[in-house]
Motif scaffolding. Structure first.
Motif, short mmCIF file in Angstrom:
data_model
loop_
_atom_site.label_atom_id
_atom_site.label_comp_id
_atom_site.label_asym_id
_atom_site.label_seq_id
_atom_site.Cartn_x
_atom_site.Cartn_y
_atom_site.Cartn_z
N GLY A 119 0.77 -1.23 0.00
CA GLY A 119 0.00 0.00 0.00
C GLY A 119 0.80 1.28 0.00
O GLY A 119 0.22 2.37 0.01
N SER A 120 2.13 1.20 0.00
CA SER A 120 2.97 2.40 -0.01
C SER A 120 3.52 2.61 -1.41
O SER A 120 4.42 1.89 -1.85
N THR A 121 2.98 3.58 -2.14
CA THR A 121 3.39 3.81 -3.53
C THR A 121 4.54 4.80 -3.65
O THR A 121 5.18 4.89 -4.69
N GLY A 122 4.81 5.54 -2.59
CA GLY A 122 5.88 6.51 -2.65
C GLY A 122 6.18 7.09 -1.28
O GLY A 122 5.34 7.06 -0.38
N VAL A 123 7.40 7.62 -1.13
CA VAL A 123 7.85 8.23 0.12
C VAL A 123 8.49 9.58 -0.21
O VAL A 123 9.26 9.69 -1.16
N LEU A 124 8.15 10.60 0.58
CA LEU A 124 8.74 11.92 0.38
C LEU A 124 10.22 11.90 0.78
O LEU A 124 10.56 11.55 1.91
N VAL A 125 11.08 12.26 -0.16
CA VAL A 125 12.52 12.37 0.09
C VAL A 125 12.88 13.85 0.02
O VAL A 125 12.55 14.52 -0.95
N ALA A 126 13.54 14.35 1.04
CA ALA A 126 13.90 15.76 1.08
C ALA A 126 15.31 15.94 1.61
O ALA A 126 15.79 15.16 2.44
N ALA A 127 15.97 16.97 1.12
CA ALA A 127 17.32 17.32 1.58
C ALA A 127 17.49 18.81 1.42
O ALA A 127 16.91 19.43 0.53
N GLY A 128 18.29 19.39 2.28
CA GLY A 128 18.51 20.82 2.19
C GLY A 128 19.94 21.18 2.52
O GLY A 128 20.67 20.42 3.15
N ALA A 129 20.35 22.36 2.06
CA ALA A 129 21.69 22.86 2.35
C ALA A 129 21.67 24.37 2.35
O ALA A 129 20.83 25.00 1.69
N ALA A 130 22.59 24.96 3.09
CA ALA A 130 22.75 26.41 3.11
C ALA A 130 24.22 26.72 2.92
O ALA A 130 25.08 26.13 3.56
N ALA A 131 24.51 27.64 2.00
CA ALA A 131 25.89 28.03 1.73
C ALA A 131 26.03 29.52 1.93
O ALA A 131 25.12 30.30 1.64
N GLU A 132 27.20 29.93 2.40
CA GLU A 132 27.47 31.33 2.73
C GLU A 132 28.70 31.80 1.97
O GLU A 132 29.70 31.08 1.88
N ALA A 133 28.61 33.01 1.44
CA ALA A 133 29.77 33.63 0.80
C ALA A 133 30.28 34.74 1.69
O ALA A 133 29.50 35.49 2.30
N GLY A 134 31.60 34.86 1.78
CA GLY A 134 32.18 35.96 2.52
C GLY A 134 32.01 37.24 1.72
O GLY A 134 31.51 37.26 0.60
N THR A 135 32.42 38.34 2.31
CA THR A 135 32.36 39.63 1.63
C THR A 135 33.77 40.15 1.41
O THR A 135 34.69 39.77 2.12
N PRO A 136 33.97 41.02 0.40
CA PRO A 136 35.29 41.61 0.23
C PRO A 136 35.69 42.34 1.51
O PRO A 136 35.02 43.25 1.93
N GLY A 137 36.76 41.91 2.12
CA GLY A 137 37.19 42.52 3.35
C GLY A 137 36.77 41.75 4.57
O GLY A 137 37.21 42.05 5.66
N GLN A 138 35.92 40.74 4.41
CA GLN A 138 35.54 39.94 5.57
C GLN A 138 35.02 38.59 5.13
O GLN A 138 33.98 38.50 4.47
N GLY A 139 35.71 37.54 5.45
CA GLY A 139 35.25 36.20 5.17
C GLY A 139 34.31 35.73 6.26
O GLY A 139 34.28 36.29 7.34
N PRO A 140 33.50 34.69 6.00
CA PRO A 140 32.57 34.22 7.01
C PRO A 140 33.30 33.72 8.25
O PRO A 140 34.09 32.80 8.18
#
Length: 360
Positions: A119-140
């Motif tokens: 009775g299970s025809t499908g399953v929700l698969v999810a993944a996420g990511a967050a990326a950060e860029a530094g700024t000129p004069g200051q890195g993260p």
């Protein structure tokens, strides 16, 4: 003793056993597929988030959040989950422009195989990511810094956009790249930002371009620094000696080693380049950083032996015809009000871009 009628026992036992076996099959196969799908989705989310954050590095004058979102989606849909291409509708992108953070979430209903009979025809698969860029004069997460650990050994004059042969004593106008005499902290001029993406022909070791001696003196060492990376970082405000040797031939040799002859990548648009097989990417070996020297601050003479860094130009080397180098202006970074010799590096193409957290 009465005999019990056991007809149908084998059939019932077989049915129960089959159901149990199907359950184990579903667990073994479907769960394995779902883990694989989750891993594929995570890789795609990571790549998409990094691609989106990278746009803050490659183009300081870009329209955000549109460019970051566009690149994140384009990168995501080039990936697949268990062999099935990711669709744009599977991707959600959120861009925090102020903090230069790109969040990507990829979700899809993954069809099952054996579990369908349960009775299970499908399953929700999810993944996420967050990326950060530094700024000129200051890195993260790092102190202020300004420089590039892989700058090419060329001092590009602030008059780079002006016609060849412009006299530096009369060149201090709004069409220079940047200038501490014209703009506070030597930031890019509005005109320079408007020229991003334009194609220019650079006459090797002319037009005010000077070779920098970063390592040991000599044309061979200089050629290798053009083709690869020098060991010496180039920092804002620091002064570097001009290469005493004639390096015109070495420049062209280094360019050919760097980008190929003919060039291996073609310019498509800002932050998009196409290789010889038709695959597009957001970076290439021909995307280089070169320090800028301020024509408006001083004019070099025959006796000039060193120059100081006023900023950085991010350039894409498009081709070399054996005499000149065709390139495009991709972005400009001013040194700002950073202290002389600041530690670390956040110049163009050295600004940190990193995954900062996973989100689902």
């Amino acid at each position: 003793m009465r005999n019990t009628d056991q007809r149908g026992y084998v059939l019932a036992t077989a049915a129960i056993t089959l159901a149990v076996l199907l359950g184990f099959a579903a667990l073994a196969v479907d769960v394995g597929v779902l883990y694989g799908a989750r891993a594929d989705a995570q890789r795609a989310a990571d790549a998409a988030a990094l691609a989106g954050a990278f746009t803050f590095v490659l183009d300081s004058g870009a329209s955000q959040p549109d460019l970051a979102r566009d690149h994140a989606i384009k990168t995501a849909v080039t990936n697949s989950i268990v062999g099935a291409p990711i669709q744009e509708s599977d991707v959600t992108v959120d861009v925090d422009v102020d903090n230069r953070v790109v969040n990507v979430r990829i979700s899809r209903n993954q069809p099952t195989i054996f579990a369908r009979v349960l009775g299970s025809t499908g399953v929700l698969v999810a993944a996420g990511a967050a990326a950060e860029a530094g700024t000129p004069g200051q890195g993260p997460g790092t102190p202020k810094a300004a420089g590039s650990r892989c700058a090419k050994p060329w001092f590009i004059p602030t008059t780079f956009l002006l016609p060849a042969g412009t006299n530096c004593t009369t060149a201090c106008n709004s069409r220079v790249l940047s200038s501490k005499m014209l703009l506070q902290n030597g930031e890019p001029t509005p005109y320079a930002l408007s020229q991003i993406g334009q194609r220019y022909t650079l006459h090797v070791m002319q037009d005010g371009v000077s070779a920098i001696q970063l390592d040991a003196a000599g044309a061979g060492e200089y050629r290798d620094n053009v083709a690869a990376c020098a060991d010496t970082p180039v920092l804002c405000g620091n002064t570097y000696p001009i290469e005493p040797a004639n390096v015109t031939s070495a420049t062209l040799q280094g360019v050919n080693l760097l980008v190929g002859n003919p060039a291996r990548f073609q310019f498509v648009e800002r932050n998009r380049y196409r290789d010889q097989t038709g695959i597009e990417t957001d970076t290439t070996p021909g995307l280089i950083a070169a320090p800028i020297w301020d024509v408006c601050a001083y004019c070099p003479t025959a006796s000039t032996t060193s120059m100081s860094v006023n900023g950085f130009a991010l350039l894409f080397i498009e081709d070399s015809n054996g005499v000149d180098v065709d390139l495009r202006l991709i972005s400009i970074f001013g040194c700002g009000d950073l202290a002389l010799g600041a530690n670390g590096e956040t110049g163009p193409y050295s600004i940190p871009v990193r995954l900062v957290r996973l989100t689902v």
